[in-house]
Design a protein around this motif. Structure first.
Motif, short mmCIF file in Angstrom:
data_model
loop_
_atom_site.label_atom_id
_atom_site.label_comp_id
_atom_site.label_asym_id
_atom_site.label_seq_id
_atom_site.Cartn_x
_atom_site.Cartn_y
_atom_site.Cartn_z
N ILE A 448 -82.63 -77.76 2.54
CA ILE A 448 -82.79 -76.51 3.28
C ILE A 448 -83.72 -75.61 2.47
N LEU A 449 -84.86 -75.26 3.03
CA LEU A 449 -85.89 -74.50 2.32
C LEU A 449 -86.14 -73.18 3.02
N ASP A 450 -85.89 -72.08 2.32
CA ASP A 450 -86.11 -70.73 2.85
C ASP A 450 -87.33 -70.13 2.15
N GLU A 451 -88.45 -70.06 2.86
CA GLU A 451 -89.73 -69.56 2.33
C GLU A 451 -90.14 -70.28 1.03
N PRO A 452 -90.33 -71.60 1.10
CA PRO A 452 -90.65 -72.35 -0.12
C PRO A 452 -92.08 -72.15 -0.62
N THR A 453 -92.98 -71.63 0.22
CA THR A 453 -94.39 -71.57 -0.19
C THR A 453 -94.78 -70.24 -0.82
N ASN A 454 -93.86 -69.28 -0.91
CA ASN A 454 -94.20 -68.03 -1.59
C ASN A 454 -94.65 -68.33 -3.02
N HIS A 455 -95.78 -67.79 -3.40
CA HIS A 455 -96.37 -67.94 -4.74
C HIS A 455 -97.02 -69.30 -4.98
N LEU A 456 -96.95 -70.22 -4.02
CA LEU A 456 -97.64 -71.50 -4.19
C LEU A 456 -99.08 -71.37 -3.70
N ASP A 457 -100.02 -71.91 -4.48
CA ASP A 457 -101.41 -71.89 -4.03
C ASP A 457 -101.63 -72.96 -2.96
N ILE A 458 -102.85 -73.00 -2.42
CA ILE A 458 -103.12 -73.89 -1.29
C ILE A 458 -102.92 -75.35 -1.68
N GLU A 459 -103.35 -75.73 -2.90
CA GLU A 459 -103.20 -77.12 -3.34
C GLU A 459 -101.71 -77.49 -3.44
N SER A 460 -100.90 -76.57 -3.96
CA SER A 460 -99.46 -76.83 -4.08
C SER A 460 -98.81 -76.93 -2.70
N ARG A 461 -99.26 -76.11 -1.77
CA ARG A 461 -98.71 -76.17 -0.40
C ARG A 461 -99.03 -77.51 0.25
N GLU A 462 -100.25 -77.99 0.04
CA GLU A 462 -100.62 -79.29 0.61
C GLU A 462 -99.78 -80.40 -0.03
N ALA A 463 -99.54 -80.28 -1.34
CA ALA A 463 -98.70 -81.27 -2.02
C ALA A 463 -97.27 -81.25 -1.49
N LEU A 464 -96.76 -80.05 -1.18
CA LEU A 464 -95.41 -79.93 -0.62
C LEU A 464 -95.34 -80.59 0.76
N VAL A 465 -96.38 -80.40 1.57
CA VAL A 465 -96.42 -81.05 2.88
C VAL A 465 -96.34 -82.57 2.73
N GLU A 466 -97.13 -83.12 1.79
CA GLU A 466 -97.13 -84.56 1.56
C GLU A 466 -95.74 -85.05 1.12
N ALA A 467 -95.12 -84.28 0.22
CA ALA A 467 -93.81 -84.69 -0.29
C ALA A 467 -92.75 -84.66 0.80
N LEU A 468 -92.76 -83.62 1.63
CA LEU A 468 -91.77 -83.51 2.70
C LEU A 468 -91.99 -84.58 3.77
N THR A 469 -93.24 -84.94 4.00
CA THR A 469 -93.54 -86.00 4.97
C THR A 469 -93.00 -87.34 4.49
N ALA A 470 -93.11 -87.58 3.17
CA ALA A 470 -92.64 -88.86 2.62
C ALA A 470 -91.13 -88.89 2.38
N TYR A 471 -90.51 -87.72 2.31
CA TYR A 471 -89.09 -87.60 1.99
C TYR A 471 -88.22 -88.23 3.08
N SER A 472 -87.20 -88.98 2.67
CA SER A 472 -86.37 -89.70 3.65
C SER A 472 -85.11 -88.94 4.05
N GLY A 473 -84.94 -87.72 3.56
CA GLY A 473 -83.79 -86.91 3.97
C GLY A 473 -84.17 -85.96 5.09
N ALA A 474 -83.17 -85.22 5.57
CA ALA A 474 -83.40 -84.22 6.62
C ALA A 474 -83.94 -82.94 5.98
N VAL A 475 -84.71 -82.18 6.76
CA VAL A 475 -85.30 -80.93 6.28
C VAL A 475 -85.02 -79.83 7.29
N VAL A 476 -84.54 -78.68 6.81
CA VAL A 476 -84.43 -77.47 7.62
C VAL A 476 -85.30 -76.41 6.96
#
Length: 612
Positions: A448-476
């Protein structure tokens, strides 16, 4: 026009900006991008005159006002509305000035009319509502709100004061999705120059028309939004890399000739010629590769569905239900985005799902082996500033060897240097990555992620997208980052009026709903009906409504202009009672114009839907 000429600035012996120049034309809206630590915020301080340049100059028109959100509003007893009104210092001074001189009174009234002072309360209230405050809250004192909410008041204040140069540094960090979309729309209509530091890709695509890139201590202005900039930049880097590779091969060939024949008398002249060619050759440097930012979430084992099931649930605080009649199910492959205006209960639902808040009623069934990871912005603020990231993970995983603890930190982009640095000295993005790591240490089945991208730069945000896409758990997800939501979420839940229901349309439709001001979004439909083609009569009626709305606005504009002329006459103020009557009439016309413009926008939207 903002003219930056050959400026240089260094901090603690480290040069951030060197011989950089750029010109921003008046009225342009420019997004400023660059790596964390490149000097973007420093550039703002230079423009505002807070720092002394080592070389070069900043030129702005004489008398131009520069405004930005410097710090949060004090927690005093002044209402939010009055705080925002006071931010327009000229209006506040004119309203407070007392004079018996009819000519001075006329000057004051003319200037007040010029700056649209009579509609000020309505405009200030509208901005406060836009950044997330209710009608009741805008009349409450600043002391009633936390620091994060007072930052929204500070943002509202600078928007209301409408400076000639509006400097905004990561403004969406203070806002939720609804506030971010409102700001995006507001900046699109802002009448003056805007300089916007942001890592919010959606905002940079919609709100600006140019990108100013701070890289290698230089400033480069690119026309177009962020996506256009990214494509242009990628093409430039490819050309630069190819040129550098070609030049390196040519250098190697020349050097090989020199090495082979410099000792031969018959070839000495040719060898010397090639040495001179090498000396004169201006080196083409290959583009510096961006540091690869990573997030690697540990993989949980698979659980039988559902991992959470709620039937007839209710939840709230102090015996008062905020959300009721909840019938929700989450499976391990779900990617859910929570939508809803501020205060509707998104955070309450997140706490219920994460078992941080007990249900008041109904049945909640969780899988017996379910592990939940929870990230919220307040957790970043609760890190131990005097400890290192290594200390934080060692506390949670004391049984692991240091080398394995360091590997876990590295899997979230925190290298050897950051691992041993006190948290208080880390950047906001590095702290956020540490908090995300701590939330996922035990391989949760639900994140469960509440505003996870605050303070993350664009490269980090793209990396987070990749990680969440590959993640095998549920995401809210709760986020103001539309780019993140659009790439990760495949289900949308709307939290509104004490209920949580599926939102069957897409994020673009939700964006249009928020900007329209409609109170009844299309949600919780069992099946989306097929779109019916508009009849010719309906099409003509919609066009007629647009024309009528335009005519109303034109008529009200003429009335407004006539009233401004009347209010500018000195003799009007010889009779104070009559002056007040005409001022009220003018305020009524301004309010009517705002309503007419809203109706016109609604009519245009209806017509566009028919046309599409």
């Amino acid at each position: 026009m903002l003219k930056i000429q050959d400026i240089t600035y260094a901090i603690d012996g480290r040069t951030l900006i060197e011989n950089a120049s750029v010109t921003v034309p008046t009225g342009h809206k420019v997004g400023i991008v660059g790596r964390n630590g490149a000097g973007k915020t420093t550039l703002f301080r230079i423009i505002r005159g807070e720092l002394v340049l080592e070389g070069g100059s900043i030129e702005i028109p004489r008398g131009a006002r520069i405004g930005g959100v410097a710090q949060e509003v004090p927690g005093n007893e002044v209402s939010l509305l009055d705080t925002v009104l006071a931010s327009d210092t000229e209006r506040a001074a004119l309203m407070a000035e007392e004079s018996d001189d009819p000519h001075r009174i006329a000057e004051i009234q003319t200037r007040l009319a010029d700056i649209d002072a009579w509609s000020a309360e309505g405009r200030a209230a509208s901005i406060l509502r836009g950044v997330g405050f209710t009608e009741e809250e805008i009349h409450m004192p600043c002391s009633a709100f936390s620091g994060g909410w007072r930052m929204r008041v500070a943002l509202a204040g600078v928007l209301f004061s409408a400076p000639d140069f509006l400097l905004l540094d990561e403004p969406t960090n203070y806002l939720d999705l609804e506030g971010a979309l409102w700001l995006e729309n507001y900046l699109g209509r802002y009448p003056h120059t805007v300089l916007l530091i942001s890592h919010d890709r959606a905002l940079l695509n919609r709100a600006v028309g140019a990108i100013l890139h701070l890289e290698s201590k230089k400033l480069t202005l690119y026309t177009g939004n962020y996506d256009t900039f990214a494509k242009t930049r990628a093409a430039q880097r490819a050309v630069q890399a190819a040129a550098a590779k070609k030049q390196a091969a040519h250098r190697e060939h020349l050097q090989s000739f020199v090495d082979r024949f410099k000792a031969k008398a018959s070839k000495a002249k040719q060898a010397q010629s090639r040495v001179k060619m090498l000396e004169k050759m201006e080196t083409i440097t290959a583009p510096e590769d961006a540091a690869r930012v990573v997030f690697t979430f540990p993989e949980p084992e698979e659980l039988s569905p559902p991992i959470i099931n709620i039937e007839g649930g209710s939840v709230g605080y102090d015996g008062k239900a905020i959300l009721q009649r909840l019938n929700l199910r989450i499976d391990q492959d779900d990617r859910i985005a929570l939508l809803g205006r501020n205060g509707e209960g998104k955070s309450t639902l997140s706490k219920l799902l994460s078992n941080r808040l007990d249900a008041m009623g109904g049945t909640i069934t969780r899988h017996s082996k379910l592990r939940i990871g929870f990230f919220a912005q307040h957790q970043v603020d609760e890190l131990h500033l005097d400890e290192t990231p290594l200390d934080h993970v060692r506390r949670e995983l004391s049984h692991l060897e240091p080398v394995k603890l360091r590997a876990k930190l590295a899997s979230f982009g925190l290298g050897a240097e950051q691992a041993e640095t006190a948290v208080g000295r880390l950047s906001g993005g590095q702290k956020a990555r540490l908090s995300l790591l701590l939330a996922t240490l035990d391989a949760p089945h639900l994140l469960i992620l509440d505003e996870p991208t605050n303070h993350l730069d664009i490269e980090s945000r793209e990396a987070l997208v990749e990680a969440l896409t590959a993640y095998s758990g549920a995401v809210v997800l709760v986020s103001h980052d539309m780019h993140l939501l659009s790439l990760v979420a495949d289900r949308l839940w709307l939290v509104k009026d004490g209920a949580v229901t599926p939102y069957e349309e897409d994020l673009d439709a939700y964006r249009r709903f928020l900007l329209s001001g409609d109170e009844k979004p299309k949600a919780a439909k069992q099946a989306a009906p097929a779109r019916r083609k508009a009849t010719r009569e309906e099409f003509m009626a919609a066009r007629s409504e647009v024309r009528k709305a335009e005519a109303r606005i034109e008529k009200l504009t003429e009335m407004s202009e006539k009233l401004q002329v009347k209010l500018a006459r000195p003799e009007l103020y010889e009779n104070k009672g009559e002056a007040i009557i005409w001022q009220k009439k003018y305020a009524e016309v301004v309010e009517a114009t705002e309503r007419a413009e809203a109706l016109w926008l609604a009519a245009l939207d209806a017509l566009e839907k028919m046309e599409s």
